[in-house]
Design an enzyme around this catalytic site. Structure first.
Site, mmCIF file in Angstrom:
data_model
loop_
_atom_site.group_PDB
_atom_site.id
_atom_site.type_symbol
_atom_site.label_atom_id
_atom_site.label_comp_id
_atom_site.label_asym_id
_atom_site.label_seq_id
_atom_site.Cartn_x
_atom_site.Cartn_y
_atom_site.Cartn_z
ATOM 1 N N GLY A 1 0.625 -1.067 0.688
ATOM 2 C CA GLY A 1 -0.128 0.081 -0.153
ATOM 3 C C GLY A 1 1.016 0.927 0.272
ATOM 4 N N GLY B 1 2.049 4.278 3.515
ATOM 5 C CA GLY B 1 3.454 3.673 2.661
ATOM 6 C C GLY B 1 4.605 4.230 2.098
ATOM 7 N N TYR C 1 -13.810 -0.780 10.220
ATOM 8 C CA TYR C 1 -12.375 -0.420 10.015
ATOM 9 C C TYR C 1 -11.245 -0.435 11.237
ATOM 10 C CZ TYR C 1 -7.915 2.677 9.937
ATOM 11 O OH TYR C 1 -6.691 2.426 10.113
#
Length: 264
Positions: free
Chosen positions: A14, A20, A154
């Site tokens: 990612g 990232g 999440y």
């Protein structure tokens, strides 16, 4: 302080933007060979070009693969058979009410946020153990320890990742392989900027002003009183990936600006 990652091969998932990308840049700056992953090949190519420009002479390449599937994870492993440093950063997030989240969405979040790390760790950890050196870092979230009701799906995956990283650290006990989780808080990445864009257009305020106001409402416990930067998160990740962190494993390390109202 020298992190000395020369000769190490790092995989960052990612990583086409945001945290990232910052992690990939930090690892490159310390001599690691870095492979970045994202779903979209165009975005991966653009990210590789950007990293090459920022780190001339460094070795970086990209692998496009959707890690929500076993096939996507297998493709990444086939393209990168050796990995010394694995940063499980790939994740999806959104704010939505619990009662509006479908089974399909729950399954998608579990596949991306949890199973991608499960599959890649299962693929790479045995060889790390044989070499008696390796680093696995899960990019978690303060939501994993302070569940916000508007991101319940999440947050649930991020709580699961905490258990996974701690358990894998125990599984690697007595070896030179460490497994840790790093918990960012609200971070001003491209994804967050996109979420705030409508408010900046409506009010005419800049991103920093809108972010500060949103933080006061959604995360009033923040000690820094601002969004963290992707680089601030990457700085902590870099430490956990380095030889200097040999005594740090099974840990949940926070880079959340003090949002989670707990000292640990």
């Amino acid at each position: 302080m020298q992190f000395n990652l020369n000769g190490k091969i790092a995989v960052v998932t990612g990583a086409a933007q945001g945290i990232g990308m910052a992690i990939a840049g930090s690892l490159l700056a310390e001599g690691a060979e870095v492979v970045i992953n994202d779903r979209d090949e165009t975005r991966v190519d653009a990210a590789v070009t950007k990293l090459h420009a920022a780190h001339p002479g460094a070795t970086v390449r990209g692998v496009a693969a959707d890690l929500a599937s076993a096939e996507g994870c297998a493709h990444l492993v086939a393209e990168v058979p050796r990995c010394d440093i694995l940063v499980n950063n790939a994740a999806i997030f959104e704010t939505v009410d619990f009662f509006d989240v479908s089974d399909d969405t729950w399954n998608r979040y579990w596949a991306v946020n949890v199973m991608s790390g499960v599959r890649l760790s299962r693929a790479y950890l045995p060889a790390m153990r044989e070499r008696n050196w390796g680093r696995v870092v899960f990019i978690d979230s303060e939501c994993g320890i302070s569940t916000p009701p508007d991101m319940l799906h999440y947050a649930t995956t991020k709580t699961a990742v905490l258990g996974l990283s701690r358990g894998l650290a125990k599984r690697m006990a007595g070896t030179g392989v460490t497994v840790n989780a790093v918990l960012p808080g609200p971070t001003l990445s491209e994804g967050v900027e996109a979420m705030l864009k409508a408010e900046t257009e409506r009010t005419g305020k800049n991103l920093e002003e809108v972010g500060t106001e949103v933080l006061k409402t959604l995360r009033p416990s923040s000690i820094t009183k601002r969004f963290q930067t992707a680089q601030e998160v990457a700085n902590l990740v870099l430490y956990t990936c380095s030889p200097l962190s040999s005594g740090t494993t099974g840990a949940a390390l926070r880079a959340d600006g003090g949002v989670a109202d707990t000292p640990i």
